[in-house]
Motif scaffolding. Structure first.
Motif: not given
Length: 175
Positions: A68-75, A139-140
């Motif tokens: 739901a909070n994808h923008s802060r979980a990306t990367g 990250a891989g």
């Protein structure tokens, strides 16, 4: 007539029924002890299944919060490398504001609420005894590993060996 002859030798059979009753009581006692052991094993296994179910619900809850909070979980974002050990359960004030939270504040709120659920803060009872939640990021493969562990009496396998990691639930999720 024959029935009378059967009971004529009662003097020689004295005490025989008492021995039969004692043997029966011993067999019954051993059987009841075995039954009690089965009931205890069943209760322990049922409790273990309940705890595993709670752990999976909590892990999926955190994965849904991260989606739901994808923008802060990306990367990796604000969720990577998190552990509930010593984590704060203070929920940011933005959760009650009409404007809502920024993605960074929402990540803090998600982690605080998840920690509260695992530790039983405010509920008076922890969902999982000694519950600990961790989030790792690879990250891989761009995947998160959400793991929940708890304290439980160790169970034995069929051959008497200890079952390793029976009190840990892990799930991998990519967003």
């Amino acid at each position: 007539m024959k029935m009378i002859k059967i009971f004529e030798n009662t003097k020689t059979c004295r005490g025989f029924t008492l021995i039969e009753i004692l043997v029966t009581m011993v067999i019954l006692a051993v059987g009841l002890l075995g039954l009690a052991g089965l009931v205890m094993d069943g209760m322990r296994n049922n409790q273990g299944a309940y705890l595993r179910t709670q752990a999976s619900i909590l892990a999926y809850d955190m994965a849904d919060r991260m989606r739901a909070n994808h923008s802060r979980a990306t990367g990796g974002g604000d969720y990577a490398g998190f552990s509930t050990v010593g984590a704060s359960t203070a929920i940011p004030a933005c959760t009650t504001d009409a404007a809502g939270c920024t993605p960074a504040e929402q990540a803090i709120a998600d982690k605080a609420q998840w920690t509260s659920q695992l530790q039983g803060v405010g509920a008076g009872m922890a969902v999982l005894p000694g519950g600990v939640g961790e989030i790792a990021y690879d990250a891989g493969s761009n995947t998160f590993t959400v793991s929940v562990s708890w304290q439980e009496i160790e169970r034995e396998g069929d051959a008497g060996e200890a079952i390793a990691d029976d009190n840990k639930y892990e799930m991998r999720v990519s967003l």
